[in-house]
Write an enzyme that holds these catalytic residues in place. Structure first.
Site, PDB file in Angstrom:
ATOM      1  N   LYS A   1       0.839  -1.198   0.000  1.00 11.55           N
ATOM      2  CA  LYS A   1       0.000   0.000   0.000  1.00 11.55           C
ATOM      3  C   LYS A   1       0.879   1.255   0.000  1.00 11.55           C
ATOM      4  O   LYS A   1       0.692   2.154  -0.789  1.00 11.55           O
ATOM      5  CB  LYS A   1      -0.918  -0.043   1.220  1.00 11.55           C
ATOM      6  CG  LYS A   1      -1.834   1.168   1.335  1.00 11.55           C
ATOM      7  CD  LYS A   1      -2.752   1.035   2.537  1.00 11.55           C
ATOM      8  CE  LYS A   1      -3.437   2.372   2.803  1.00 11.55           C
ATOM      9  NZ  LYS A   1      -4.309   2.345   3.970  1.00 11.55           N
TER      10      LYS A   1
ATOM     11  N   GLU B   1      10.505  -4.625   4.556  1.00  9.19           N
ATOM     12  CA  GLU B   1      10.593  -6.044   4.181  1.00  9.19           C
ATOM     13  C   GLU B   1      10.260  -6.228   2.697  1.00  9.19           C
ATOM     14  O   GLU B   1      10.952  -6.948   1.968  1.00  9.19           O
ATOM     15  CB  GLU B   1       9.613  -6.891   5.016  1.00  9.19           C
ATOM     16  CG  GLU B   1       9.928  -6.978   6.501  1.00  9.19           C
ATOM     17  CD  GLU B   1       9.269  -5.872   7.311  1.00  9.19           C
ATOM     18  OE1 GLU B   1       8.952  -4.797   6.751  1.00  9.19           O
ATOM     19  OE2 GLU B   1       9.084  -6.089   8.529  1.00  9.19           O
TER      20      GLU B   1
ATOM     21  N   GLY C   1      -4.861  -1.702   5.024  1.00 10.46           N
ATOM     22  CA  GLY C   1      -4.079  -2.833   4.532  1.00 10.46           C
ATOM     23  C   GLY C   1      -4.763  -4.170   4.799  1.00 10.46           C
ATOM     24  O   GLY C   1      -4.868  -5.028   3.920  1.00 10.46           O
ATOM     25  N   ARG C   2      -5.256  -4.353   6.018  1.00 11.08           N
ATOM     26  CA  ARG C   2      -5.854  -5.651   6.383  1.00 11.08           C
ATOM     27  C   ARG C   2      -7.265  -5.820   5.829  1.00 11.08           C
ATOM     28  O   ARG C   2      -7.907  -6.837   6.047  1.00 11.08           O
ATOM     29  CB  ARG C   2      -5.828  -5.830   7.899  1.00 11.08           C
ATOM     30  CG  ARG C   2      -6.469  -4.709   8.681  1.00 11.08           C
ATOM     31  CD  ARG C   2      -6.152  -4.792  10.172  1.00 11.08           C
ATOM     32  NE  ARG C   2      -6.593  -3.612  10.924  1.00 11.08           N
ATOM     33  CZ  ARG C   2      -5.890  -2.512  11.057  1.00 11.08           C
ATOM     34  NH1 ARG C   2      -4.709  -2.395  10.479  1.00 11.08           N
ATOM     35  NH2 ARG C   2      -6.355  -1.503  11.770  1.00 11.08           N
TER      36      ARG C   2
ATOM     37  N   GLU D   1      -4.895  -6.675  14.741  1.00 10.47           N
ATOM     38  CA  GLU D   1      -4.351  -5.361  14.370  1.00 10.47           C
ATOM     39  C   GLU D   1      -5.452  -4.303  14.450  1.00 10.47           C
ATOM     40  O   GLU D   1      -5.177  -3.128  14.678  1.00 10.47           O
ATOM     41  CB  GLU D   1      -3.737  -5.402  12.954  1.00 10.47           C
ATOM     42  CG  GLU D   1      -2.799  -4.238  12.670  1.00 10.47           C
ATOM     43  CD  GLU D   1      -1.957  -4.400  11.412  1.00 10.47           C
ATOM     44  OE1 GLU D   1      -0.752  -4.673  11.522  1.00 10.47           O
ATOM     45  OE2 GLU D   1      -2.501  -4.248  10.308  1.00 10.47           O
TER      46      GLU D   1
ATOM     47  N   HIS E   1      -5.981 -33.294  17.672  1.00  4.14           N
ATOM     48  CA  HIS E   1      -4.877 -34.144  18.133  1.00  4.14           C
ATOM     49  C   HIS E   1      -3.727 -33.327  18.680  1.00  4.14           C
ATOM     50  O   HIS E   1      -2.601 -33.823  18.782  1.00  4.14           O
ATOM     51  CB  HIS E   1      -4.425 -35.059  16.987  1.00  4.14           C
ATOM     52  CG  HIS E   1      -5.501 -36.005  16.582  1.00  4.14           C
ATOM     53  ND1 HIS E   1      -5.679 -37.239  17.173  1.00  4.14           N
ATOM     54  CD2 HIS E   1      -6.511 -35.864  15.693  1.00  4.14           C
ATOM     55  CE1 HIS E   1      -6.729 -37.832  16.639  1.00  4.14           C
ATOM     56  NE2 HIS E   1      -7.262 -37.019  15.744  1.00  4.14           N
TER      57      HIS E   1
ATOM     58  N   LYS F   1       9.311  -0.996  14.131  1.00  2.00           N
ATOM     59  CA  LYS F   1       9.892  -0.677  12.812  1.00  2.00           C
ATOM     60  C   LYS F   1      11.003   0.352  12.964  1.00  2.00           C
ATOM     61  O   LYS F   1      12.076   0.220  12.374  1.00  2.00           O
ATOM     62  CB  LYS F   1       8.822  -0.073  11.891  1.00  2.00           C
ATOM     63  CG  LYS F   1       7.760  -1.013  11.421  1.00  2.00           C
ATOM     64  CD  LYS F   1       6.863  -0.291  10.411  1.00  2.00           C
ATOM     65  CE  LYS F   1       5.610  -1.068  10.089  1.00  2.00           C
ATOM     66  NZ  LYS F   1       4.658  -0.320   9.292  1.00  2.00           N
TER      67      LYS F   1
END
Ligand code: F6P
Length: 550
Positions: free
Chosen positions: A211, A217, A273-274, A359, A390, A514
């Protein structure tokens, strides 16, 4: 009183009434609630689109639900909802509208931001994406050497990765199986290495999804991907245009990176973003499943948007799910919420929801700038259910924590399975139904004794039950159903943020890490002195350098 003049949430009479009701209800077992109301199993259900939602196995009565709805009314959840759909800037700390719902609006809808109808722009980008996706899928879009594209590598992180990566897994049965589609997010070089090591660069398209186009990263991985590609092709910068496209709101940074803005697919600052995978961020997914399937998915989103916008409180499913979460988080001290899909294709579904929910609602400061003194977002966790059975279900059944859980399952296995594998579906679903029954009703000591269990093992083999679950059942996992599910959770998260009076659309909590990472990096590489580095971190950095032989 809140700084904005509203009564504090936990001083509202509706809150106090719920706290009192919680006391009155304590000790009432789900077994009793079912015994008292033979119609509960079918009565406590709702349908939205293709989703049949059973909330009968919750620790609630009609009175609980009425009181919860009163809390929603007192906190004006629907007022904030309407403001969101109208395009008002309800993300106040970033002064932004919150309009992921415009991404799936019908072409003739009118949704204005700062006086401009954004819907035509949304559809223009969708059309551009569809044109590009079709060219890649048909082979008309070729790489620098003239070969057709057979590999798509999405490079992005957070909302620019989790959504398309999750949806690609969910819709695998609908994808073009001749295309290899991979997702690289981690700045650990191993991620890009593993994603590219067996690919032919001449057949590979990188989709750089960011965005802001400043996320370290993603820009680092995109730069390495460009180096890899040019190195493999033994080509210069001119090869980039055929192998790199960008998904972003930031044309300037995209151009700085060297991607032609003609190959950029745009979205806007009013898409969080999410909340963005049904925007241009979904391009890799669209290439994989094709534009028609992508649009079917958007139709599913829109169906639930319309439901959330118009359904009365009594039958509004996102409202109900949001309020149930508040009931457990604020009145039963539940700390977490499990999401347990009984579909292998939903293997990344909960990871996606973690960002969506945590978030959005992991906040301790209210919209009025004051600290809240009530619990906000839960820890969201879970993996596909049968595997979980399990592993960690023991703790849900017999541990000391209350863990409300959503069970998501489908009546039909996906069409392309062989008949033999389709036959396994009933066993999968038998587990699905058995687990919610066991969680709700448990097994009493008398029932255990009746099986002849020796007295010293009775306590161990007793299941107290009374563990709340929602069951969401649909006929089939289609693109539309995926859109419906995601919109359902988006709006659930919205409801909770509205009640808790927090801004669900900012994410300031990720900033500090960050900034510190940027500051610490020269200490690792050059041994530079980092002012303000604490004693523990200093010693760890020294150890790291020693281990690396620096
Ligand atoms: O670090 C959090 C975050 O800002 C997310 O909200 C976002 O989805 C992610 O980083 C990626 O951001 P971008 O798409 O700008 O690269």
């Amino acid at each position: 009183m809140n700084a904005d003049g509203r009564t504090r949430l936990n001083q509202m009479p509706e809150w106090t009434a719920l706290a009192k009701h919680r006391e009155e209800l304590s000790g009432t077992h789900l077994r009793e609630l079912f015994a008292a109301d033979p119609g509960r199993g079918s009565g406590y259900t709702l349908q939205v689109g293709d989703l049949y939602v059973d909330y009968s196995k919750h620790l609630v009565t009609d009175e609980t639900l009425r009181l919860l709805r009163e809390l929603a009314a007192a906190t004006d959840v629907f007022g904030l909802r309407d403001a969101m759909f109208r395009g008002e800037k309800i993300n106040t700390t970033e002064d932004r509208a919150v309009l992921h719902t415009a991404l799936r609006a019908a072409p003739d809808a009118v949704i204005e931001v700062d006086g401009e109808n954004v819907v035509p722009r949304v559809h223009a980008v969708l059309d551009k994406m569809a044109g590009f996706a079709d060219r890649v899928r048909s082979g008309a879009w070729t790489g620098h050497t003239g070969k057709r594209i057979r590999n798509v590598v999405n490079v992005g992180i957070g909302g620019s990765d989790l959504g398309p990566a999750m949806a690609y897994e969910v819709l695998r049965a609908y994808t073009d199986r001749d295309l290899t589609v991979r997702f690289v997010s981690n700045v650990d070089g191993a991620d890009l290495h593993e994603a590219t090591r067996d690919l032919d660069a001449a057949e590979t398209l990188f989709v750089i999804a960011s965005k802001t186009f400043t996320t370290i990263e993603t820009i680092t991985n995109a730069t390495s991907a460009r180096e890899w590609l040019l190195g493999e092709l033994k080509a210069g910068q001119e090869a980039v245009a055929k192998h790199f496209v960008a998904l972003s709101t930031n044309a300037e940074k995209v151009a700085d990176f060297g991607i032609d803005t003609a190959n950029m697919f745009e979205f806007w600052d009013w898409v969080g973003g999410r909340y963005s995978y049904d925007s241009a961020i979904g391009l890799s997914l669209m290439i994989a499943v094709g534009p028609d399937r992508f649009r079917e998915m958007l139709d599913g989103f829109r169906l639930v948007d319309e439901h959330f916008r118009t359904a009365p409180a009594e039958s509004n499913v996102p409202l109900l799910l949001g309020l149930l979460g508040i009931w457990y988080g604020n009145f039963h001290d539940a700390q977490s919420h499990a999401v347990l899909p009984y579909s292998h294709y939903l293997s990344k579904f909960t990871a996606y929801l973690q960002q969506l929910d945590m978030e959005s609602n992991g906040k301790y400061v209210g919209r009025d700038g004051q600290e809240v003194d009530w619990q906000t977002g839960p820890v969201v966790w879970g993996t596909p259910g049968t595997n979980g059975q399990h592993a960690y279900y023991q703790l849900i059944h017999q541990g000391t924590k209350l863990i409300p859980a959503d069970f998501i399952g489908f009546a039909e296995p996906v069409a392309e399975l062989s008949d033999g594998l389709k036959a396994q579906h009933d066993l999968l679903m038998a587990n699905f139904f058995a687990q919610t029954q066991a969680l709700a009703f448990g097994k009493t000591p008398d029932e255990v004794r009746a099986e002849g269990v020796p007295e010293e093992l009775v306590a161990h083999k007793t299941f107290k039950g009374d563990h709340p679950t929602t069951t969401i059942l649909a006929r089939e996992l289609t693109p539309s159903v995926l859109g419906q599910l995601i919109a359902l959770y988006e709006h659930k998260v919205f409801v909770q943020g509205a009640v808790w009076n927090i801004d669900s659309f900012d994410q300031w909590g990720v900033e500090l890490g960050k900034v510190l990472a940027k500051r610490v990096e020269p200490a690792l590489t050059e041994g530079a002195d980092v002012p303000g580095l604490d004693a523990s971190s200093k010693a760890l950095v020294a150890k790291y350098r020693e281990l690396r032989g620096r």
